[in-house]
Write an enzyme that holds these catalytic residues in place. Sequence first.
Site, mmCIF file in Angstrom:
data_model
loop_
_atom_site.group_PDB
_atom_site.id
_atom_site.type_symbol
_atom_site.label_atom_id
_atom_site.label_comp_id
_atom_site.label_asym_id
_atom_site.label_seq_id
_atom_site.Cartn_x
_atom_site.Cartn_y
_atom_site.Cartn_z
ATOM 1 N N GLU A 44 0.923 -13.947 12.012
ATOM 2 C CA GLU A 44 1.277 -12.436 12.641
ATOM 3 C C GLU A 44 0.971 -11.261 11.810
ATOM 4 O OE1 GLU A 44 1.972 -12.208 16.138
ATOM 5 O OE2 GLU A 44 1.997 -14.576 16.035
ATOM 6 N N HIS A 53 2.803 3.374 -9.019
ATOM 7 C CA HIS A 53 2.467 1.878 -9.348
ATOM 8 C C HIS A 53 3.678 1.567 -10.033
ATOM 9 C CE1 HIS A 53 -1.083 2.098 -7.591
ATOM 10 N NE2 HIS A 53 -1.842 2.819 -8.582
ATOM 11 N N ASP A 68 0.859 -1.181 0.093
ATOM 12 C CA ASP A 68 -0.027 0.003 0.061
ATOM 13 C C ASP A 68 0.750 1.428 0.070
ATOM 14 O OD1 ASP A 68 -2.262 1.560 -0.056
ATOM 15 O OD2 ASP A 68 -2.831 0.907 2.034
ATOM 16 N N ARG A 82 -5.560 -2.424 8.189
ATOM 17 C CA ARG A 82 -6.955 -2.953 7.553
ATOM 18 C C ARG A 82 -6.310 -4.420 7.005
ATOM 19 N NH1 ARG A 82 -8.351 1.939 5.909
ATOM 20 N NH2 ARG A 82 -7.448 1.714 4.063
ATOM 21 N N LEU A 83 -7.336 -5.596 6.863
ATOM 22 C CA LEU A 83 -7.009 -6.460 6.035
ATOM 23 C C LEU A 83 -7.413 -6.557 4.355
ATOM 24 C CD1 LEU A 83 -5.815 -9.255 6.507
ATOM 25 C CD2 LEU A 83 -7.739 -10.023 7.474
ATOM 26 N N LEU A 116 12.175 -19.603 -5.197
ATOM 27 C CA LEU A 116 10.803 -18.817 -4.403
ATOM 28 C C LEU A 116 9.775 -19.197 -5.252
ATOM 29 C CD1 LEU A 116 10.049 -16.477 -2.498
ATOM 30 C CD2 LEU A 116 10.223 -14.994 -4.458
ATOM 31 N N TRP A 160 -11.357 -2.465 -9.046
ATOM 32 C CA TRP A 160 -11.921 -1.951 -10.487
ATOM 33 C C TRP A 160 -12.617 -0.570 -10.447
ATOM 34 C CZ3 TRP A 160 -10.182 -4.654 -14.322
ATOM 35 C CH2 TRP A 160 -9.975 -5.964 -14.382
ATOM 36 N N ASN A 171 1.431 3.549 -2.855
ATOM 37 C CA ASN A 171 1.837 4.068 -4.120
ATOM 38 C C ASN A 171 1.324 5.241 -4.484
ATOM 39 O OD1 ASN A 171 3.100 1.424 -4.377
ATOM 40 N ND2 ASN A 171 1.716 0.580 -5.653
ATOM 41 N N GLY A 172 0.359 5.597 -4.292
ATOM 42 C CA GLY A 172 -0.333 6.764 -4.827
ATOM 43 C C GLY A 172 0.096 7.988 -4.002
ATOM 44 N N ARG A 197 1.544 -5.156 6.028
ATOM 45 C CA ARG A 197 0.872 -4.207 5.083
ATOM 46 C C ARG A 197 1.853 -2.689 5.415
ATOM 47 N NH1 ARG A 197 -5.357 -2.869 4.294
ATOM 48 N NH2 ARG A 197 -4.842 -1.142 2.502
HETATM 49 C C1 FPP Z 1 -2.026 0.286 -3.263
HETATM 50 O O1 FPP Z 1 -1.443 1.732 -3.312
HETATM 51 C C2 FPP Z 1 -1.338 -0.314 -4.329
HETATM 52 C C3 FPP Z 1 -2.153 -1.185 -5.302
HETATM 53 C C4 FPP Z 1 -3.755 -1.127 -5.517
HETATM 54 C C5 FPP Z 1 -1.427 -1.748 -6.648
HETATM 55 C C6 FPP Z 1 -0.367 -2.503 -6.363
HETATM 56 C C7 FPP Z 1 0.517 -2.828 -7.573
HETATM 57 C C8 FPP Z 1 1.888 -2.755 -7.765
HETATM 58 C C9 FPP Z 1 2.774 -2.518 -6.723
HETATM 59 C C10 FPP Z 1 2.222 -2.923 -9.139
HETATM 60 C C11 FPP Z 1 2.191 -4.105 -9.940
HETATM 61 C C12 FPP Z 1 2.359 -5.391 -9.117
HETATM 62 C C13 FPP Z 1 3.244 -6.361 -9.633
HETATM 63 C C14 FPP Z 1 3.071 -7.685 -9.130
HETATM 64 C C15 FPP Z 1 4.085 -6.211 -10.743
HETATM 65 P P1 FPP Z 1 -2.317 2.700 -3.317
HETATM 66 O O2 FPP Z 1 -2.541 3.148 -4.955
HETATM 67 O O3 FPP Z 1 -3.798 2.358 -2.826
HETATM 68 O O4 FPP Z 1 -1.844 4.039 -2.581
HETATM 69 P P2 FPP Z 1 -2.470 5.108 -1.752
HETATM 70 O O5 FPP Z 1 -3.304 4.127 -0.603
HETATM 71 O O6 FPP Z 1 -1.277 5.803 -1.085
HETATM 72 O O7 FPP Z 1 -3.489 5.707 -2.732
#
Ligand code: FPP
Length: 240
Positions: free
Chosen positions: A207, A34, A17, A194-195, A128, A66, A19-20, A188
């Site tokens: 754990e 991402h 979590d 959260r799950l 792996l 989606w 990335n955004g 996480r």
């Molecule tokens: C959550 O961050 C992340 C995702 C929903 C996507 C995860 C995908 C990747 C890391 C890339 C592709 C994966 C592979 C296996 C090559 P968020 O966008 O919800 O972040 P935020 O909570 O900061 O908005």
Amino acid sequence: MNEGDYVVPQHVAIIMDGNGRWAKKRKMPRTYGHVQGSKTVEKICEDAYKMGIRYLTVYAFSTENWKRPKDEVHTLMDLLRDYMKDCVKTSKKNNMRVRIIGDISKLDQDLQESIRTLEEASKENTGLNFQVALNYGGRDEILRAAKKLASECMRGEMTAGTLAQLDEPDFENYLDTRGIPAPELLIRTSGELRLSNYMLWQLAYAEFYFTDVLWPDFNKKELQKAIDYYNKRDRRFGGI
Ligand code: FPP
């Protein structure tokens, strides 16, 4: 575990979590986060294996994702598309077996085809075991498993006696993770506690380790911290 024993979990599950937020902090579009996040995935696979982890499962796209803006869904699917194609080579190089968990029947045909090719090409690899959760939801997985079981009963492939005897290990054969041991540790990133519908069945005794680090910044040192935390836990599985 005995005091003094340092144990590396066999299976680690990760909710990647943040990335955004990582991209926003840099005044970049969320999709850039991402892209960086997918680079982190590749590094962590190598680090995890070197540290002794045998199974790693990452949450790449949930059944709820989606609902995100179209361009973000597109970028994620394109990243995953590229990943599945490139991974045919990298999995061979790293001796990694790749499997997808989730309902892939809802994905574009070409992506489904790439997934099948990668799973087939990497199935004999003994390094792996890397699982990518894609169009995955824990409830959806359990529901699909229940439907599979029900349809076997309706077709007369299972007797009432066998059904009555069916136990938890038997039911696990209907899940997407059949043959894969349950994760002992869930990580996480990004501070959310959260799950989010992730591996609901499989994480029953895991754990949980939460960190404020955003996924693109996650690295070997952070993974080590999570394993150190795991080693401080006293795992009792309902006993005393
Ligand atoms: C959550 O961050 C992340 C995702 C929903 C996507 C995860 C995908 C990747 C890391 C890339 C592709 C994966 C592979 C296996 C090559 P968020 O966008 O919800 O972040 P935020 O909570 O900061 O908005």
